[in-house]
Design an enzyme around this catalytic site. Structure first.
Site, PDB file in Angstrom:
ATOM      1  N   CYS A  74      16.420   0.835   0.279  1.00  0.00           N
ATOM      2  CA  CYS A  74      16.566  -0.331   1.149  1.00  0.00           C
ATOM      3  C   CYS A  74      18.018  -0.759   1.253  1.00  0.00           C
ATOM      4  CB  CYS A  74      15.742  -1.490   0.608  1.00  0.00           C
ATOM      5  SG  CYS A  74      14.188  -0.979  -0.092  1.00  0.00           S
ATOM      6  N   ALA A 112       0.808  -1.230   0.000  1.00  0.00           N
ATOM      7  CA  ALA A 112       0.000   0.000   0.000  1.00  0.00           C
ATOM      8  C   ALA A 112       0.840   1.279   0.000  1.00  0.00           C
ATOM      9  CB  ALA A 112      -0.934   0.009   1.211  1.00  0.00           C
TER      10      ALA A 112
HETATM   11  N1  PMP Z   1       9.585  -5.056  -3.784  1.00  0.00           N
HETATM   12  C1  PMP Z   1       9.887  -3.894  -4.358  1.00  0.00           C
HETATM   13  C2  PMP Z   1      10.120  -3.844  -5.837  1.00  0.00           C
HETATM   14  C3  PMP Z   1       9.991  -2.740  -3.585  1.00  0.00           C
HETATM   15  O1  PMP Z   1      10.297  -1.575  -4.172  1.00  0.00           O
HETATM   16  C4  PMP Z   1       9.771  -2.819  -2.184  1.00  0.00           C
HETATM   17  C5  PMP Z   1       9.896  -1.607  -1.294  1.00  0.00           C
HETATM   18  N2  PMP Z   1      11.113  -0.917  -1.423  1.00  0.00           N
HETATM   19  C6  PMP Z   1       9.454  -4.067  -1.630  1.00  0.00           C
HETATM   20  C7  PMP Z   1       9.357  -5.158  -2.464  1.00  0.00           C
HETATM   21  C8  PMP Z   1       9.197  -4.229  -0.167  1.00  0.00           C
HETATM   22  O2  PMP Z   1       7.946  -3.693   0.172  1.00  0.00           O
HETATM   23  P1  PMP Z   1       7.525  -3.405   1.671  1.00  0.00           P
HETATM   24  O3  PMP Z   1       8.156  -2.109   2.019  1.00  0.00           O
HETATM   25  O4  PMP Z   1       6.029  -3.320   1.620  1.00  0.00           O
HETATM   26  O5  PMP Z   1       7.982  -4.535   2.517  1.00  0.00           O
END
Ligand code: PMP
Length: 387
Positions: free
Chosen positions: A326, A200
C-alpha cells in the site's frame, strides 16, 4: 511466459477456486436485493445470513455482531471516525506507530480535529507491549486501536492483554485483525476485544468485501459513517454485495476447517526459506520477533543490498515486496521498520516474503537460489561503487 512465483500473500491472496465457484453461482442465482421483501430478495438475504454465520464462526463471534463493509480500510475508518463522533468528553485515542495507513491516516485527520492521538512505539522485536500501552491509556481515552498482526513484519501483538487496561478506564478496544483472521486462531471473547476489522481478500476470498465485529454495547459507541437505507442495522448503509459476501463466507469456512494443517505447512516453508537464505545469502537480519509471528511472514534486512533493486531484478522469477504494497508507491522508508530500528539504510535493504497456501517446497528452493545469486551481485556492485 510462465508467471512469477507468488510470495506476496500479505498484499493479497489468490481467490480459492471453491470460492470462485460459489461467487459465480451466486451471481447467477442470487441477483436479488437482500433488502427486498419478496421471495427473490429473501433468498439473497438467506445467503447473506449463511455467510454471516460462517464469518462469525471464524472469529468465534455471534453472527448478530458481524457487519459487512467494503473491506478493512472502510472498517478501520468507521471505527476511528465513528468512535470519535461519540466520544463525549473523552479526548484521547491510543494507537501504535506500526498500524496500517487505514488507521494512521484517520487518526492523523482526527488529531487535526482536536483529538489527542498517542502512538505507542514497538519494542525492538516489533511488539506493542502491554506496559507501553499502560503508560498511555488514561481515563479520558475513548479508543485503544492496536493491530493484531502487522502486515509488514508479521508480528502478533498481545491485544488480549490490553483489554483490562482499556475497559477499566472505560475505553473501547479495537484491533485491525486483517492479517490475522484466517491465518491464526482468533477468538473475540478470549481476546475480550470490542471491535475487530478484517477483510476477505487476505484469506483467499474476493476483494472489496470485509467486516466489522462489534458487540452490542460497542456498537452504540460507533456513529455510522455511511448513511442511507439503514442496511446492516444502520451501522453501514448500502445495498449488500451478495456474491462477494457469499464468497467471503465460503473462504471463512475453508479457513476454519483447514487453518491448522495449512498454516503448519506454510510455517515450515517460511522456515525453510529463512534457513536457505541464512546459508546462502550472506548477512541477514530478521525484522521482528520470529516467535510471535504470522506463519507465512518473513521480513529480512539484507545489509548492503538495495531492496528495491532486488525486487525489480527478480521480477520475472518471484513477486515479493519491499515494505507494504500500500505504501510502495512512495519512495519513503517503511514507517514500520523506521519505528523498529530508526535506521533508513536498514529499512531500504529490507524485503518482505509472504508464503501462502499454493506455494511448494520446490518454489521456495528456486526463490532462495535466485535471491542468493542477486544478493551477491548487488553487494559486489555496491562495494565496487564504494571503492
Ligand atoms: N489493515 C491491514 C493490516 C492490511 O494489511 C490491509 C490491507 N493491506 C488493510 C488494513 C486494508 O484492507 P482492505 O484492502 O480490505 O481495504
Amino acid at each position: 511466459m510462465s508467471s512469477p512465483i507468488y510470495l506476496d500473500h500479505h498484499a493479497t491472496t489468490p481467490v480459492d477456486p471453491r470460492v470462485i465457484d460459489a461467487i459465480v453461482a451466486a451471481l447467477h442465482e442470487n441477483f436479488g436485493n437482500a433488502a427486498s421483501h419478496h421471495e427473490i430478495g429473501a433468498r439473497a438475504y438467506a445467503a447473506v445470513q449463511t455467510a454471516r454465520s460462517s464469518v462469525a464462526a471464524l472469529i468465534a463471534a455471534d453472527p448478530e455482531d458481524v457487519f459487512f463493509t467494503s473491506g478493512a480500510t472502510e472498517a478501520n475508518n468507521l471505527v476511528l471516525w465513528g468512535a470519535a463522533a461519540r466520544r463525549g468528553e473523552r479526548r484521547v485515542l491510543i494507537t501504535s506507530e506500526i498500524e496500517h495507513p487505514s488507521v494512521l491516516e484517520p487518526a492523523a485527520a482526527l488529531a487535526a480535529d482536536g483529538v489527542v492521538v498517542r502512538r505507542v512505539l514497538p519494542d525492538t522485536a516489533g511488539m506493542i507491549t502491554v506496559d507501553r500501552v499502560d503508560e498511555l491509556v488514561r481515563d479520558d481515552t475513548f479508543l485503544v486501536s492496536v493491530m493484531l498482526a502487522n502486515n509488514e513484519i508479521g508480528t502478533i501483538n498481545p491485544v488480549g492483554d490490553y483489554a483490562q487496561l482499556a475497559h477499566e478506564r472505560g475505553a473501547l478496544l479495537h484491533s485491525d485483525a486483517t492479517q490475522a483472521v484466517g491465518h491464526v486462531p482468533v477468538d473475540v471473547a478470549m481476546i475480550d476485544v470490542d471491535v475487530l476489522s478484517f477483510s476477505a481478500h487476505k484469506l483467499y476470498g474476493p476483494k472489496g468485501i470485509g467486516a466489522i465485529y462489534a458487540h452490542r454495547k460497542a456498537r452504540q459507541r460507533l456513529a455510522p459513517r455511511m448513511l442511507g437505507g439503514g442496511h446492516e442495522r444502520g451501522l453501514r448503509s448500502g445495498t449488500l454485495n451478495v456474491p462477494a459476501i457469499v464468497g467471503f463466507g465460503i473462504a471463512a469456512d475453508i479457513a476454519r476447517r483447514e487453518m491448522g494443517e495449512t498454516e503448519r505447512r506454510i510455517a515450515a516453508l517460511r522456515d525453510l526459506l529463512l534457513e536457505l537464505l541464512l546459508a546462502t545469502a550472506g548477512e541477514i537480519v530478521v525484522n521482528g520477533s520470529l516467535e510471535h509471528r504470522l506463519p507465512g511472514n518473513l521480513n529480512v534486512a539484507l545489509p548492503g543490498v538495495d531492496a528495491e533493486a532486488l525486487v525489480v531484478r527478480l521480477k520475472d522469477i518471484v513477486s515479493f515486496s519491499t515494505g507494504a504494497a500500500c505504501s510502495s508507491a512512495k519512495v519513503e522508508p517503511s514507517h514500520v521498520l523506521m519505528a523498529l530500528a530508526g535506521d533508513d539504510e536498514h529499512a531500504y535493504s529490507s524485503v518482505r516474503f509472504g508464503v501462502g497456501r499454493s506455494n511448494t517446497e520446490e518454489q521456495i528452493r528456486a526463490v532462495a537460489d535466485a535471491v542468493a545469486v542477486e544478493v551477491r551481485l548487488l553487494r559486489q556492485m555496491s562495494s565496487r561503487r564504494r571503492r
